[in-house]
Design an enzyme around this catalytic site. Sequence first.
Site, PDB file in Angstrom:
ATOM      1  N   ALA A  10       0.865  -1.174   0.000  1.00  0.00           N
ATOM      2  CA  ALA A  10       0.000   0.000   0.000  1.00  0.00           C
ATOM      3  C   ALA A  10       0.909   1.234   0.000  1.00  0.00           C
ATOM      4  CB  ALA A  10      -0.894  -0.009   1.241  1.00  0.00           C
ATOM      5  N   ALA A  13       4.785   2.672   2.329  1.00  0.00           N
ATOM      6  CA  ALA A  13       5.419   1.536   3.009  1.00  0.00           C
ATOM      7  C   ALA A  13       6.935   1.529   2.862  1.00  0.00           C
ATOM      8  CB  ALA A  13       4.851   0.223   2.490  1.00  0.00           C
ATOM      9  N   GLY A  14       7.482   2.420   2.033  1.00  0.00           N
ATOM     10  CA  GLY A  14       8.931   2.472   1.869  1.00  0.00           C
ATOM     11  C   GLY A  14       9.450   1.784   0.621  1.00  0.00           C
ATOM     12  N   GLU A  82       7.374   2.654  -9.251  1.00  0.00           N
ATOM     13  CA  GLU A  82       6.041   2.962  -9.785  1.00  0.00           C
ATOM     14  C   GLU A  82       5.635   1.955 -10.870  1.00  0.00           C
ATOM     15  OE1 GLU A  82       4.376   4.993  -8.056  1.00  0.00           O
ATOM     16  OE2 GLU A  82       5.977   6.054  -7.031  1.00  0.00           O
ATOM     17  N   CYS A 141      -5.514   2.083  12.330  1.00  0.00           N
ATOM     18  CA  CYS A 141      -6.083   1.262  13.406  1.00  0.00           C
ATOM     19  C   CYS A 141      -5.062   0.279  13.982  1.00  0.00           C
ATOM     20  CB  CYS A 141      -7.319   0.513  12.910  1.00  0.00           C
ATOM     21  SG  CYS A 141      -6.951  -0.898  11.849  1.00  0.00           S
TER      22      CYS A 141
END
EC number: 2.7.1.21
Length: 183
Positions: A10, A13-14, A82, A141
């Site tokens: 996602a 995230a690095g 990308e 969360c």
Amino acid sequence: MAKLYFRYSAMNAGKSTALLQVAHNYEEQGQQVKLYTAVIDDRYGVGLITSRLGPQRQVDTFDTGTNFLAAAPKVACVLVDEAQFLTKEQVQQLHQLAQVKGVPVICYGLRSDFRGDPFPGSAYLLALADDIEEIKNICTCGKKATMNVRVDEQGRRIREGEQVSIGGNESYRQACGRCFYSQ
């Protein structure tokens, strides 16, 4: 045997940080690498792979007309940032570069868009990559984030629109599946 790798996650995230670290590791050993990013990703300028942590590097760009086999350099490794913006044909070219030419190719990208739909490049990487790795990230969360949420200037979720809208933390949030569906 060289492989085609797909490292996905996602947002935030690095992935770019990991790619830059891999490039550094190869170069520290005297090896040459070829780095690419999508020409449409102009968040930090065209042709720049930039980590949110700060490191940045000028690299070659690809668009839908780039032929990776025709441009295949004599290098130890090809790194693509990308990668969700690759076409089916380009993923096939990168797979062939690894399988036939013996050049390892490591692609970093998103698996799905803000609606939960796969990007074409990612779908073909999931189909053809010899090695697939999820880079972990955290939802607000605390659960593992696997989805991307597009937000407007006030932080409200956007559910409709074009698949591609370039943006960073101001436009996207990572979320777990439960938060993705409940927001």
